[in-house]
Design an enzyme around this catalytic site. Structure first.
Site, PDB file in Angstrom:
ATOM      1  N   SER A 108       0.831  -1.161   0.106  1.00  0.00           N
ATOM      2  CA  SER A 108      -0.094   0.000  -0.083  1.00  0.00           C
ATOM      3  C   SER A 108       0.785   1.234   0.055  1.00  0.00           C
ATOM      4  CB  SER A 108      -0.712   0.089   1.325  1.00  0.00           C
ATOM      5  OG  SER A 108      -1.471   1.321   1.513  1.00  0.00           O
ATOM      6  N   SER A 109       0.283   2.415  -0.679  1.00  0.00           N
ATOM      7  CA  SER A 109       1.095   3.437  -0.760  1.00  0.00           C
ATOM      8  C   SER A 109       1.450   4.170   0.640  1.00  0.00           C
ATOM      9  CB  SER A 109       0.578   4.460  -1.682  1.00  0.00           C
ATOM     10  OG  SER A 109      -0.696   4.893  -1.414  1.00  0.00           O
ATOM     11  N   CYS A 110       0.825   3.727   1.604  1.00  0.00           N
ATOM     12  CA  CYS A 110       1.016   4.239   2.919  1.00  0.00           C
ATOM     13  C   CYS A 110       2.266   3.958   3.425  1.00  0.00           C
ATOM     14  CB  CYS A 110      -0.385   4.030   4.028  1.00  0.00           C
ATOM     15  SG  CYS A 110      -0.579   2.462   4.159  1.00  0.00           S
ATOM     16  N   TYR A 137      -1.861   0.336   9.564  1.00  0.00           N
ATOM     17  CA  TYR A 137      -1.915  -0.541   8.502  1.00  0.00           C
ATOM     18  C   TYR A 137      -0.566  -0.415   7.651  1.00  0.00           C
ATOM     19  CZ  TYR A 137      -4.044  -1.960   3.864  1.00  0.00           C
ATOM     20  OH  TYR A 137      -4.279  -2.584   2.701  1.00  0.00           O
ATOM     21  N   LYS A 141       1.807  -3.554   6.470  1.00  0.00           N
ATOM     22  CA  LYS A 141       2.122  -3.951   4.973  1.00  0.00           C
ATOM     23  C   LYS A 141       3.658  -4.008   4.822  1.00  0.00           C
ATOM     24  CE  LYS A 141      -1.630  -4.270   2.801  1.00  0.00           C
ATOM     25  NZ  LYS A 141      -2.032  -5.346   2.023  1.00  0.00           N
ATOM     26  N   HIS A 180     -12.992   4.315   1.121  1.00  0.00           N
ATOM     27  CA  HIS A 180     -12.146   5.377   0.714  1.00  0.00           C
ATOM     28  C   HIS A 180     -12.673   6.527   0.114  1.00  0.00           C
ATOM     29  CE1 HIS A 180      -9.503   1.844   1.026  1.00  0.00           C
ATOM     30  NE2 HIS A 180      -8.768   2.518   1.799  1.00  0.00           N
TER      31      HIS A 180
END
Length: 315
Positions: A108-110, A137, A141, A180
């Site tokens: 995930s880009s987070c 989160y 990941k 989202h």
């Protein structure tokens, strides 16, 4: 990839997993192993181990995760960290024990630091702390991606990761509590139009910028990665193009036909100021997205109208 190969898609009932299954079937892959949550609890270590040992897929695509927007992440960080760690650890380790040839983990880009230089290159991974509103989160990941890297190093097995940007499209989650930004705004503006509401309040200033990739493009990228990606380091998957939340809201208002005001509540968090991926490595390797943003938004709204709004479904 051998079209006779057995492929297990974890999380196939979700938006991403369902799109991956459609793409695999369209490409002629018929030996797909699929289990619903009721049939296989991915947080149950013994159940996952026994399942993997019994079916021994050659490829595994891990689309399974507990996901949600800023509100859900801020409200339940412990659950987001615990459940995602359980799911991915069980899948990755049991795949290792079962002799899986290729395991593809979706990040995930987070994972990137809050203050990350833009656009975000793969080299910026773990150079700072994640955005606080979804750090639980992010840490889950990060752990999954590093576990795949370590197994790649230790065993030479093709356990690899990709890092998708924000995904949207048909089959998205329109639950007001956990969705989202795109499905949330589509639903809220549609309902505001139907109710004649004078305004829609949106969290944050509207200045934060996000990149979006249609789920069918991600599914196409997954098939490409299964066939071509052999490096232990992950690849970003996205469009390389971002948009402000304010502009996104204006586009959705125009698409839905809502004529009320958009009110941005600056007392609520924006999240990370900008999240735009550098996708030059993936482009150089040979993959590009195909679905334009306007087309993708229209397809997502059409799906919402057909499957949620007109069907009378609660979410």
């Amino acid at each position: 990839m051998d079209r006779r190969a057995r492929i297990y898609v974890a999380g196939h009932t979700g938006m991403v997993g369902a799109a991956v299954v459609r793409r695999l079937r369209a490409a002629g892959y018929d030996d797909l192993v699929l289990r619903t949550r009721a049939e296989l609890d991915l947080t149950d270590q013994a159940a996952v181990r026994d399942f993997m040992a019994a079916h021994r897929p050659a490829y595994v695509v891990d689309c399974a995760a507990r996901v949600g927007g800023i509100k859900a992440n801020m409200t339940h960080p412990a659950e987001f960290l615990y459940e995602n760690l359980q799911i991915q650890n069980n899948l990755i380790w049991s795949a290792r024990d079962a002799g899986v040839e290729t395991f593809l983990f979706l990040g995930s880009s987070c994972i990137y630091p809050r203050g990350c230089p833009q656009p975000m290159r793969e080299d910026y991974f773990m150079t700072g702390r994640p955005e606080p509103t979804n750090e639980a989160y992010a840490y889950a990941k990060i752990a999954g991606m590093k576990l795949c890297e370590y197994l790649h190093e230790e065993s030479g097995r093709n356990f690899v990761s990709c890092m998708p940007t924000n995904i949207y499209g048909e089959g998205d989650n329109f639950d007001p509590e956990t969705s989202h930004v795109i499905p949330a705004l589509l639903r809220r503006m549609h309902e505001a139009r139907e109710a004649g509401a004078p305004e829609v309040v949106i969290w944050g200033t509207g200045d934060s910028r996000r990149e979006f990739l249609h789920v069918e493009d991600l599914a196409d990228a997954v098939l490409w990665l299964l066939a071509h990606h052999r490096a232990k380091r992950f690849l970003n998957v996205g469009t390389g193009q971002d948009i402000s939340v304010r502009e996104l809201a204006e586009r959705i208002r125009s698409l839905v036909g809502y004529e009320g005001a958009l009110v941005f509540d600056a007392t609520k968090p924006d999240g990370m100021p900008r999240k735009a991926l550098d996708v030059s490595a993936l482009h150089a390797a040979g993959w590009h997205h195909r679905i334009g943003f306007e087309e993708g938004l229209r397809r997502t709204y059409d799906w919402y109208l057909a499957h949620v709004a007109r069907a009378g479904m609660p979410v």
